[in-house]
Enzyme design. Sequence first.
Site, PDB file in Angstrom:
ATOM      1  N   ARG A   1       0.822  -1.218   0.000  1.00  0.00           N
ATOM      2  CA  ARG A   1       0.000   0.000   0.000  1.00  0.00           C
ATOM      3  C   ARG A   1       0.852   1.263   0.000  1.00  0.00           C
ATOM      4  NH1 ARG A   1      -1.668   1.003   6.153  1.00  0.00           N
ATOM      5  NH2 ARG A   1       0.050  -0.071   7.143  1.00  0.00           N
TER       6      ARG A   1
ATOM      7  N   LYS B   1       2.447   6.412   1.809  1.00  0.00           N
ATOM      8  CA  LYS B   1       1.835   5.249   2.454  1.00  0.00           C
ATOM      9  C   LYS B   1       0.320   5.382   2.413  1.00  0.00           C
ATOM     10  CE  LYS B   1       2.695   2.347   6.492  1.00  0.00           C
ATOM     11  NZ  LYS B   1       3.528   2.229   7.709  1.00  0.00           N
TER      12      LYS B   1
ATOM     13  N   ASP C   1      -6.736  -3.537   0.269  1.00  0.00           N
ATOM     14  CA  ASP C   1      -7.223  -2.430  -0.565  1.00  0.00           C
ATOM     15  C   ASP C   1      -6.157  -1.377  -0.832  1.00  0.00           C
ATOM     16  OD1 ASP C   1      -7.041  -1.080   1.841  1.00  0.00           O
ATOM     17  OD2 ASP C   1      -9.206  -0.874   2.125  1.00  0.00           O
ATOM     18  N   GLY C   2      -4.969  -1.557  -0.244  1.00  0.00           N
ATOM     19  CA  GLY C   2      -3.886  -0.615  -0.501  1.00  0.00           C
ATOM     20  C   GLY C   2      -4.015   0.707   0.218  1.00  0.00           C
TER      21      GLY C   2
ATOM     22  N   ARG D   1       6.328   9.481   4.133  1.00  0.00           N
ATOM     23  CA  ARG D   1       7.459   9.130   4.982  1.00  0.00           C
ATOM     24  C   ARG D   1       8.752   9.520   4.287  1.00  0.00           C
ATOM     25  NH1 ARG D   1       7.085   3.220   6.839  1.00  0.00           N
ATOM     26  NH2 ARG D   1       7.552   2.759   4.656  1.00  0.00           N
TER      27      ARG D   1
ATOM     28  N   ARG E   1      15.099  -2.749   3.194  1.00  0.00           N
ATOM     29  CA  ARG E   1      14.873  -3.478   4.436  1.00  0.00           C
ATOM     30  C   ARG E   1      15.703  -4.764   4.452  1.00  0.00           C
ATOM     31  NH1 ARG E   1       8.944  -2.221   5.335  1.00  0.00           N
ATOM     32  NH2 ARG E   1       8.405  -0.696   3.738  1.00  0.00           N
TER      33      ARG E   1
ATOM     34  N   ASP F   1      11.035  -7.678   7.649  1.00  0.00           N
ATOM     35  CA  ASP F   1      10.659  -6.717   6.611  1.00  0.00           C
ATOM     36  C   ASP F   1      10.385  -5.343   7.197  1.00  0.00           C
ATOM     37  OD1 ASP F   1       8.318  -8.365   7.563  1.00  0.00           O
ATOM     38  OD2 ASP F   1       7.221  -6.760   6.564  1.00  0.00           O
ATOM     39  N   ASN F   2      10.393  -5.223   8.529  1.00  0.00           N
ATOM     40  CA  ASN F   2      10.232  -3.925   9.180  1.00  0.00           C
ATOM     41  C   ASN F   2      11.548  -3.403   9.745  1.00  0.00           C
ATOM     42  OD1 ASN F   2       7.498  -3.986   8.651  1.00  0.00           O
ATOM     43  ND2 ASN F   2       6.959  -4.856  10.635  1.00  0.00           N
TER      44      ASN F   2
END
Length: 486
Positions: free
Chosen positions: A93, A113, A125-126, A176, A183, A252-253
């Site tokens: 998203r 984002k 839904d993104g 952001r 990542r 992934d974070n």
Amino acid sequence: MKALDQLSFDNRFARLGDAFSTQVLPEPIAEPRLVVASESAMALLDLDPAHAELPVFAELFSGHKLWEEADPRAMVYSGHQFGSYNPRLGDGRGLLLAEVLNDAGEHWDLHLKGAGQTPYSRMGDGRAVLRSSIREFLASEALHALGIPTSRALCVIGSSTPVWRETRESAAMLTRLAQSHVRFGHFEYFYYTKQPEQQRVLIDHVLEQHYPECRDAEQPYLAMFRTIVERNAELIARWQAYGFCHGVMNTDNMSILGITFDFGPYAFLDDFDANFICNHSDDRGRYSYANQVPIAHWNLSALAQALTTVIEVEPLKETLGLFLPLYQAHYLDLMRRRLGLTTAEEDDMALVERLLQCMQRGGVDYSLFFRKLGEQPAADALKVVRDDFIDLAAFDAWGADYLARCDREPGNAEGRRERMHAVNPLYVLRNYLAQKAIEAAEAGDYSEVRRLHQVLSHPFEEQPGMQAYAERPPEWGKHLEISCSS
């Protein structure tokens, strides 16, 4: 300062090619309006802060308009989520709109984002909702003000576009800023899909653009990994010292830059609880406050595994072994400073651990304790904070040792007070404060979000009329359940 149409762009990541990202246009949200913007984040782009109020600002950061030089991309990556490998994640998203090159020669990613569906949306839904966008904005800017490395938040744009989560909510977009959005999971993706050529391209990109100081080392890739380990050791030490719980430390974070990244169900500690879990979806406490240190090490080992295509295993293991001692050194240094200590003694870690044990038994407010401890000379301050503890015998024994430790310090009481106030915040981002601001924003009043942002931008300075933001939270405010739903 620059106008929005005067920004310079250099889209380095997009030039890596389609193996690394997919070009996707953002899906605009209806009736975009500015919720909040960060002047200090705008300054990173050399943007005139007055331009945040212009209609074109909301249009650019809500998908309605694009700079000609923009090349919006959804990045592909994978990752370990709650310990299990997910082979294909990616920006479901979010879009890397462009990379801005500022006058200082720094590159800053513009990442939108909530920009709509991408090839990686996985039935989603993104969209991002207003509440989660506000939470990430506030956390990014609050951590930055505390001196904790983090991605930054430029703005939140609200809308009238409806989205459905547990209930009907409104869509929003958060912009952001970070100097890279690569990542740990990017490297895992190319490792586990057995694409060594693309992985080496990515490694060389990160080395060249973000770790140039490592290029001339005898083993540049290993030197880069060591620096990543060092940065993460300091980052996690700062989280722990200031009582910050991330909540979703999936690989992934985890940013390759060693900064706080991807805010979800985070929280700052209210009452000290080493086993505190801020994510109510985390049934087993994998990402509890106490587990953040070993999980960071686990995540670094996952990154190391992905780098075995270019670095030998034994040097990777040796470098991983540096994490815990580096973390402990950074953490102890920060806790000494929070206690007003400027010299080092052998028993300082034991002094810190005994204090935390007393706090744990008594339900003592973590942030307010340190602030109150610095308000007066040590002996007087101990009398003030004593009432917050339950095991008074243990606290009195600790207090006697702390006073003796302070007596061996150079300087006077006033110098101690100034030092402690410079590192112990009066204002921290508590979940109940964020929730009150979100509820007002959802009703169309953005003034509380903006006020809270301003207060948190100066956490160490007493601000007239803002005492309500420095109070201990009410009981209901300590038990808010935050999930990954956004």
